[in-house]
Design a protein around this motif. Structure first.
Motif: not given
Length: 275
Positions: A64-65, A146-147, A70-72, A102-103
């Motif tokens: 997922t995104l 990316g963000r 912050r690792g959320i 990360n993704n």
């Protein structure tokens, strides 16, 4: 050493990684239909069983995104209870080591760039073809996320009357022909002429996807992973034929497109998040 984790809705896979080698590995079912805390504790138990005193970092890829700073984790695919999970804080607090989140497609791309087809090249795009279409971008050996880790979510790009994921994932075979990608590949390899034509249709769509990747990123290499990568020879000719219309011949001469050949590349890539 690092722990690399590939978290999916079906399985959770962890590897103890030293350099470019996975020296121990464990795969367990993911209790994806359970509550957020049940899934977190199952993940923590898996990590605890594989933790050693030499581990100084944990990397985890999630489908997922992600807010990778912050690792959320937001709205994890196939884990309905994971709507907003502060995974980095949870794991860092539990195990006292650095944690990177990360993704999963980004982890695939990073693994290929560091340990596989993308070594010694400037730019790599990893494309995962499975139940969905994902992507990851590595430039000069560094992952560009990316963000919200969505820098290469190429499956969502508009294509025909839907998007690339609609035509380039395994769902295409089930939706249009009532057969799984695995069974479609077996039939085509056994000489089923109709199924061979289906793969040519699929390859034409993948060729359009490759052109979109080239327009967007102009990489040195595109590596295809996911469940459909193993059927590369069935759709490669139609893919190449479709790509022949790309308007920049020099780019076509230079591009390298190949299936992933690395076992557990997502685990290696997840571990490399902490390098």
């Amino acid at each position: 050493m690092k722990l690399g984790i590939d978290l999916g809705g079906t399985n959770m896979r962890v590897g103890l990684v030293a350099g470019d080698t996975i020296i121990a590995k464990e795969i367990v079912p993911c209790p994806s239909r359970e509550s957020e805390n049940v899934v977190l504790e199952a993940l923590a138990s898996l990590i605890e069983r594989n933790m050693t005193p030499d581990v100084d970092g944990i990397g985890i890829g999630v489908p997922t995104l992600v807010d990778s700073v912050r690792g959320i984790v937001y709205n994890a695919t196939n884990i309905p209870s994971w709507r907003e999970v502060h995974l980095k804080d949870f794991l860092a607090g539990r195990f006292g080591v650095d944690v990177a989140v990360n993704n999963d497609a980004n982890c695939f791309a990073l693994g290929e760039a560091r340990f596989g087809a993308g070594r010694d090249c400037g730019g790599l795009v990893g494309v995962t073809l499975g139940t969905g279409v994902g992507g990851g971008l590595v430039v000069d050996g560094k992952l560009y996320s990316g963000r919200n880790t969505g820098a290469a979510e190429i499956g969502e790009l508009p294509f025909r009357d839907h998007n690339f994921e609609y035509y380039c994932s395994s769902v295409f075979f089930e939706r249009e022909y009532g057969i799984s990608g695995k069974d479609a590949a077996a039939a085509a390899r056994a000489g089923d002429v109709a199924m061979q034509a289906v793969w040519r249709e699929f390859g034409t769509s993948v060729g359009a996807l490759m052109k979109a990747v080239m327009f967007a990123y102009d990489p040195d290499v595109i590596v295809i992973g996911g469940g459909i990568a193993s059927a590369f020879e069935l759709y490669q000719p139609a893919m190449i034929q479709e790509m022949s219309s790309f308007p920049y011949p020099e780019s076509l001469r230079n591009i390298r497109i190949e299936p992933s050949r690395l076992v557990d590349v997502a685990i290696l890539g997840a571990a490399a998040l902490n390098l």
